[in-house]
Design a protein around this motif. Structure first.
Motif, PDB file in Angstrom:
ATOM      1  N   ILE A  82      -1.303   3.681   3.712  1.00 17.08           N
ATOM      2  CA  ILE A  82      -2.247   4.596   3.059  1.00 17.08           C
ATOM      3  C   ILE A  82      -1.517   5.836   2.563  1.00 17.08           C
ATOM      4  CG2 ILE A  82      -4.199   6.139   3.483  1.00 17.08           C
ATOM      5  CD1 ILE A  82      -5.357   3.927   5.278  1.00 17.08           C
ATOM      6  N   LEU A  83      -0.576   6.331   3.377  1.00 19.07           N
ATOM      7  CA  LEU A  83       0.170   7.511   2.951  1.00 19.07           C
ATOM      8  C   LEU A  83       1.020   7.226   1.717  1.00 19.07           C
ATOM      9  CD1 LEU A  83       1.297   8.996   6.378  1.00 19.07           C
ATOM     10  CD2 LEU A  83      -0.403   9.936   4.809  1.00 19.07           C
ATOM     11  N   ILE A  84       1.615   6.048   1.683  1.00 22.24           N
ATOM     12  CA  ILE A  84       2.465   5.706   0.539  1.00 22.24           C
ATOM     13  C   ILE A  84       1.622   5.393  -0.694  1.00 22.24           C
ATOM     14  CG2 ILE A  84       4.080   3.995  -0.366  1.00 22.24           C
ATOM     15  CD1 ILE A  84       5.208   3.776   2.498  1.00 22.24           C
ATOM     16  N   PHE A  85       0.664   4.500  -0.537  1.00 21.47           N
ATOM     17  CA  PHE A  85      -0.114   4.056  -1.691  1.00 21.47           C
ATOM     18  C   PHE A  85      -1.314   4.948  -1.977  1.00 21.47           C
ATOM     19  CE2 PHE A  85       1.828   0.013  -0.231  1.00 21.47           C
ATOM     20  CZ  PHE A  85       2.645  -0.183  -1.323  1.00 21.47           C
ATOM     21  N   GLY A  86      -1.706   5.737  -0.995  1.00 26.41           N
ATOM     22  CA  GLY A  86      -2.869   6.602  -1.177  1.00 26.41           C
ATOM     23  C   GLY A  86      -2.624   7.708  -2.177  1.00 26.41           C
ATOM     24  N   CYS A  87      -1.374   8.027  -2.390  1.00 21.21           N
ATOM     25  CA  CYS A  87      -1.035   9.069  -3.359  1.00 21.21           C
ATOM     26  C   CYS A  87      -1.261   8.582  -4.785  1.00 21.21           C
ATOM     27  CB  CYS A  87       0.418   9.506  -3.181  1.00 21.21           C
ATOM     28  SG  CYS A  87       0.716  10.245  -1.580  1.00 21.21           S
ATOM     29  N   GLN A  88      -1.285   7.276  -4.958  1.00 24.08           N
ATOM     30  CA  GLN A  88      -1.511   6.726  -6.290  1.00 24.08           C
ATOM     31  C   GLN A  88      -3.021   6.598  -6.526  1.00 24.08           C
ATOM     32  OE1 GLN A  88       0.489   2.994  -6.271  1.00 24.08           O
ATOM     33  NE2 GLN A  88       2.507   3.880  -5.891  1.00 24.08           N
ATOM     34  N   ASN A  89      -3.424   6.668  -7.750  1.00 24.54           N
ATOM     35  CA  ASN A  89      -4.839   6.538  -8.085  1.00 24.54           C
ATOM     36  C   ASN A  89      -5.196   5.110  -8.461  1.00 24.54           C
ATOM     37  OD1 ASN A  89      -5.831   9.041  -7.545  1.00 24.54           O
ATOM     38  ND2 ASN A  89      -5.291   9.870  -9.546  1.00 24.54           N
ATOM     39  N   ASP A  90      -4.506   4.171  -7.871  1.00 25.47           N
ATOM     40  CA  ASP A  90      -4.753   2.761  -8.149  1.00 25.47           C
ATOM     41  C   ASP A  90      -5.938   2.308  -7.287  1.00 25.47           C
ATOM     42  OD1 ASP A  90      -4.630   0.098  -8.778  1.00 25.47           O
ATOM     43  OD2 ASP A  90      -2.677  -0.244  -7.848  1.00 25.47           O
ATOM     44  N   SER A  91      -7.041   2.001  -7.893  1.00 19.33           N
ATOM     45  CA  SER A  91      -8.251   1.647  -7.143  1.00 19.33           C
ATOM     46  C   SER A  91      -8.092   0.318  -6.416  1.00 19.33           C
ATOM     47  CB  SER A  91      -9.462   1.605  -8.069  1.00 19.33           C
ATOM     48  OG  SER A  91      -9.277   0.625  -9.064  1.00 19.33           O
ATOM     49  N   GLU A  92      -7.309  -0.606  -6.960  1.00 21.84           N
ATOM     50  CA  GLU A  92      -7.100  -1.898  -6.301  1.00 21.84           C
ATOM     51  C   GLU A  92      -6.351  -1.720  -4.985  1.00 21.84           C
ATOM     52  OE1 GLU A  92      -4.809  -6.137  -7.070  1.00 21.84           O
ATOM     53  OE2 GLU A  92      -5.174  -4.812  -8.772  1.00 21.84           O
ATOM     54  N   THR A  93      -5.309  -0.885  -4.987  1.00 21.37           N
ATOM     55  CA  THR A  93      -4.537  -0.619  -3.775  1.00 21.37           C
ATOM     56  C   THR A  93      -5.411   0.066  -2.732  1.00 21.37           C
ATOM     57  OG1 THR A  93      -2.563  -0.363  -5.124  1.00 21.37           O
ATOM     58  CG2 THR A  93      -2.445   0.456  -2.879  1.00 21.37           C
ATOM     59  N   SER A  95      -8.675  -0.110  -2.449  1.00 20.76           N
ATOM     60  CA  SER A  95      -9.681  -1.045  -1.926  1.00 20.76           C
ATOM     61  C   SER A  95      -9.052  -2.018  -0.929  1.00 20.76           C
ATOM     62  CB  SER A  95     -10.362  -1.803  -3.063  1.00 20.76           C
ATOM     63  OG  SER A  95      -9.446  -2.659  -3.697  1.00 20.76           O
ATOM     64  N   LYS A  96      -7.784  -2.428  -1.175  1.00 15.66           N
ATOM     65  CA  LYS A  96      -7.085  -3.292  -0.218  1.00 15.66           C
ATOM     66  C   LYS A  96      -6.867  -2.551   1.102  1.00 15.66           C
ATOM     67  CE  LYS A  96      -4.641  -6.287  -3.441  1.00 15.66           C
ATOM     68  NZ  LYS A  96      -3.349  -6.695  -3.992  1.00 15.66           N
ATOM     69  N   ALA A  97      -6.496  -1.281   1.015  1.00 16.95           N
ATOM     70  CA  ALA A  97      -6.284  -0.482   2.214  1.00 16.95           C
ATOM     71  C   ALA A  97      -7.588  -0.329   2.993  1.00 16.95           C
ATOM     72  CB  ALA A  97      -5.723   0.887   1.854  1.00 16.95           C
ATOM     73  N   LYS A  98      -8.695  -0.099   2.292  1.00 16.09           N
ATOM     74  CA  LYS A  98      -9.990   0.044   2.955  1.00 16.09           C
ATOM     75  C   LYS A  98     -10.418  -1.256   3.623  1.00 16.09           C
ATOM     76  CE  LYS A  98     -11.745   3.810   0.122  1.00 16.09           C
ATOM     77  NZ  LYS A  98     -12.687   4.215  -0.915  1.00 16.09           N
ATOM     78  N   SER A  99     -10.150  -2.389   2.980  1.00 17.17           N
ATOM     79  CA  SER A  99     -10.513  -3.669   3.580  1.00 17.17           C
ATOM     80  C   SER A  99      -9.675  -3.938   4.836  1.00 17.17           C
ATOM     81  CB  SER A  99     -10.379  -4.802   2.574  1.00 17.17           C
ATOM     82  OG  SER A  99      -9.043  -4.978   2.186  1.00 17.17           O
ATOM     83  N   LEU A 100      -8.409  -3.519   4.823  1.00 20.87           N
ATOM     84  CA  LEU A 100      -7.578  -3.657   6.031  1.00 20.87           C
ATOM     85  C   LEU A 100      -8.104  -2.794   7.161  1.00 20.87           C
ATOM     86  CD1 LEU A 100      -3.934  -3.796   4.629  1.00 20.87           C
ATOM     87  CD2 LEU A 100      -5.128  -5.560   5.916  1.00 20.87           C
ATOM     88  N   VAL A 101      -8.576  -1.606   6.825  1.00 16.09           N
ATOM     89  CA  VAL A 101      -9.136  -0.722   7.852  1.00 16.09           C
ATOM     90  C   VAL A 101     -10.327  -1.393   8.511  1.00 16.09           C
ATOM     91  CG1 VAL A 101     -10.380   1.445   8.208  1.00 16.09           C
ATOM     92  CG2 VAL A 101      -8.314   1.413   6.829  1.00 16.09           C
ATOM     93  N   THR A 102     -11.205  -1.976   7.731  1.00 14.03           N
ATOM     94  CA  THR A 102     -12.386  -2.630   8.303  1.00 14.03           C
ATOM     95  C   THR A 102     -12.004  -3.833   9.145  1.00 14.03           C
ATOM     96  OG1 THR A 102     -12.727  -3.882   6.280  1.00 14.03           O
ATOM     97  CG2 THR A 102     -13.964  -1.843   6.513  1.00 14.03           C
ATOM     98  N   LEU A 103     -10.940  -4.553   8.767  1.00 13.73           N
ATOM     99  CA  LEU A 103     -10.480  -5.684   9.564  1.00 13.73           C
ATOM    100  C   LEU A 103      -9.941  -5.245  10.931  1.00 13.73           C
ATOM    101  CD1 LEU A 103      -8.643  -7.963   6.985  1.00 13.73           C
ATOM    102  CD2 LEU A 103     -10.701  -8.500   8.264  1.00 13.73           C
ATOM    103  N   LEU A 104      -9.219  -4.135  10.927  1.00 18.18           N
ATOM    104  CA  LEU A 104      -8.625  -3.653  12.186  1.00 18.18           C
ATOM    105  C   LEU A 104      -9.665  -3.050  13.112  1.00 18.18           C
ATOM    106  CD1 LEU A 104      -5.338  -2.078  10.871  1.00 18.18           C
ATOM    107  CD2 LEU A 104      -5.595  -4.150  12.224  1.00 18.18           C
ATOM    108  N   LEU A 105     -10.660  -2.422  12.586  1.00 18.29           N
ATOM    109  CA  LEU A 105     -11.667  -1.777  13.410  1.00 18.29           C
ATOM    110  C   LEU A 105     -12.787  -2.744  13.662  1.00 18.29           C
ATOM    111  CD1 LEU A 105     -11.710   1.679  11.666  1.00 18.29           C
ATOM    112  CD2 LEU A 105     -10.406   0.994  13.660  1.00 18.29           C
TER     113      LEU A 105
END
Length: 105
Positions: A82-93, A95-105
């Motif tokens: 998230i720190l690396i890719f969160g700086c970019q405004n790429d919505s696909e990246t 959304s992938k990060a958010k889906s991983l968060v939901t999988l882990l929690l």
């Protein structure tokens, strides 16, 4: 009922009386004609008999620890991602990060 069981029941009633009284051990024992050592012994004995919990099998403990470690590592990796890719405004990246968060929690 034998003498041992009767004594146990008597002390259960005495301990309930002691706890409800709000008195110190010494004051309660003086009023109830017993020694502080007797009261302490029976308090310990009842505490020990009621607090015995069956331990989990060692295999289950190891498995839970492995799961905790794996989950912790995944959370750390996710935070880094998230720190690396969160700086970019790429919505696909994002959304992938958010889906991983939901999988882990």
């Amino acid at each position: 009922m034998n003498g041992k069981e009767q004594r146990r029941q008597d002390w259960q009633a005495r301990i309930a009386s002691y706890r409800a009284s709000g008195l110190t051990m010494k004051a309660w024992c003086t009023a109830n004609q017993c020694s502080v050592e007797q009261l302490k012994y029976w308090l310990y004995k009842f505490k020990r008999s009621t607090s015995q919990v069956t331990p989990k099998p060692l295999v289950m403990l190891k498995y839970e620890r492995v799961l905790f470690i794996k989950r912790s590592v995944l959370v750390v990796l996710l935070v880094v991602m998230i720190l690396i890719f969160g700086c970019q405004n790429d919505s696909e990246t994002q959304s992938k990060a958010k889906s991983l968060v939901t999988l882990l929690l």
